[in-house]
Design a protein around this motif. Structure first.
Motif, PDB file in Angstrom:
ATOM      1  N   ASP A  86      36.141  40.215  39.332  1.00  0.00           N
ATOM      2  CA  ASP A  86      37.156  40.619  40.314  1.00  0.00           C
ATOM      3  C   ASP A  86      36.443  41.142  41.563  1.00  0.00           C
ATOM      4  O   ASP A  86      35.890  42.236  41.553  1.00  0.00           O
ATOM      5  CB  ASP A  86      38.066  41.706  39.721  1.00  0.00           C
ATOM      6  CG  ASP A  86      39.267  42.004  40.596  1.00  0.00           C
ATOM      7  OD1 ASP A  86      39.201  41.795  41.817  1.00  0.00           O
ATOM      8  OD2 ASP A  86      40.280  42.459  40.042  1.00  0.00           O
ATOM      9  N   SER A  87      36.482  40.371  42.631  1.00  0.00           N
ATOM     10  CA  SER A  87      35.753  40.744  43.858  1.00  0.00           C
ATOM     11  C   SER A  87      36.279  42.039  44.469  1.00  0.00           C
ATOM     12  O   SER A  87      35.553  42.745  45.161  1.00  0.00           O
ATOM     13  CB  SER A  87      35.819  39.619  44.876  1.00  0.00           C
ATOM     14  OG  SER A  87      37.155  39.341  45.237  1.00  0.00           O
ATOM     15  N   ALA A  88      37.546  42.384  44.238  1.00  0.00           N
ATOM     16  CA  ALA A  88      38.112  43.614  44.789  1.00  0.00           C
ATOM     17  C   ALA A  88      37.531  44.853  44.119  1.00  0.00           C
ATOM     18  O   ALA A  88      37.610  45.949  44.654  1.00  0.00           O
ATOM     19  CB  ALA A  88      39.635  43.612  44.615  1.00  0.00           C
ATOM     20  N   CYS A  89      36.923  44.670  42.938  1.00  0.00           N
ATOM     21  CA  CYS A  89      36.378  45.807  42.196  1.00  0.00           C
ATOM     22  C   CYS A  89      34.857  45.908  42.291  1.00  0.00           C
ATOM     23  O   CYS A  89      34.250  46.729  41.609  1.00  0.00           O
ATOM     24  CB  CYS A  89      36.801  45.720  40.729  1.00  0.00           C
ATOM     25  SG  CYS A  89      38.579  45.841  40.504  1.00  0.00           S
ATOM     26  N   LYS A  90      34.251  45.107  43.115  1.00  0.00           N
ATOM     27  CA  LYS A  90      32.792  45.154  43.281  1.00  0.00           C
ATOM     28  C   LYS A  90      32.411  46.368  44.116  1.00  0.00           C
ATOM     29  O   LYS A  90      33.099  46.733  45.062  1.00  0.00           O
ATOM     30  CB  LYS A  90      32.266  43.891  43.981  1.00  0.00           C
ATOM     31  CG  LYS A  90      32.574  42.609  43.240  1.00  0.00           C
ATOM     32  CD  LYS A  90      31.594  42.396  42.156  1.00  0.00           C
ATOM     33  CE  LYS A  90      31.923  41.039  41.513  1.00  0.00           C
ATOM     34  NZ  LYS A  90      31.147  40.731  40.407  1.00  0.00           N
ATOM     35  N   VAL A  91      31.313  46.974  43.755  1.00  0.00           N
ATOM     36  CA  VAL A  91      30.833  48.147  44.504  1.00  0.00           C
ATOM     37  C   VAL A  91      29.855  47.699  45.556  1.00  0.00           C
ATOM     38  O   VAL A  91      29.102  46.828  45.424  1.00  0.00           O
ATOM     39  CB  VAL A  91      30.154  49.167  43.549  1.00  0.00           C
ATOM     40  CG1 VAL A  91      29.658  50.349  44.340  1.00  0.00           C
ATOM     41  CG2 VAL A  91      31.109  49.582  42.480  1.00  0.00           C
TER      42      VAL A  91
END
Length: 91
Positions: A86-91
């Motif tokens: 999930d790219s939205a959850c990448k730090v």
């Protein structure tokens, strides 16, 4: 509970599974908040146990088995998926 971060629902937060009332032989927890908070995914006032089956690197199955009946009964199950894609959850 749903995914939570800083006491609020967050799709990128960790999942918390809380079961049990170990040692309590008097009564079920009298402090449940009704209605349940938004972060509460499932609650049941019964005795039982849970299993977590890790299927592969991205999927796991959580199952709550109620023991109040004459035989164990699956009361709830939920699939967890990894957030690694999930790219939205990448730090």
């Amino acid at each position: 509970m749903t995914r939570v971060y800083k006491e609020k629902a967050d799709k990128c937060g960790p999942v918390y599974i809380t079961i049990g009332d170990g040692g309590n032989c008097d009564d079920f927890n009298p402090y449940f908040i009704d209605p349940p908070p938004d972060i509460s995914y499932f609650r049941e006032r019964s005795f039982g146990h849970g299993t977590l089956k890790v299927v592969n690197a991205s999927h796991a199955l959580w199952t709550w088995i109620r023991n109040d009946d004459d035989k164990p009964v699956i009361s709830e199950s939920l699939w967890f998926t990894s957030l690694s894609s999930d790219s939205a959850c990448k730090v």
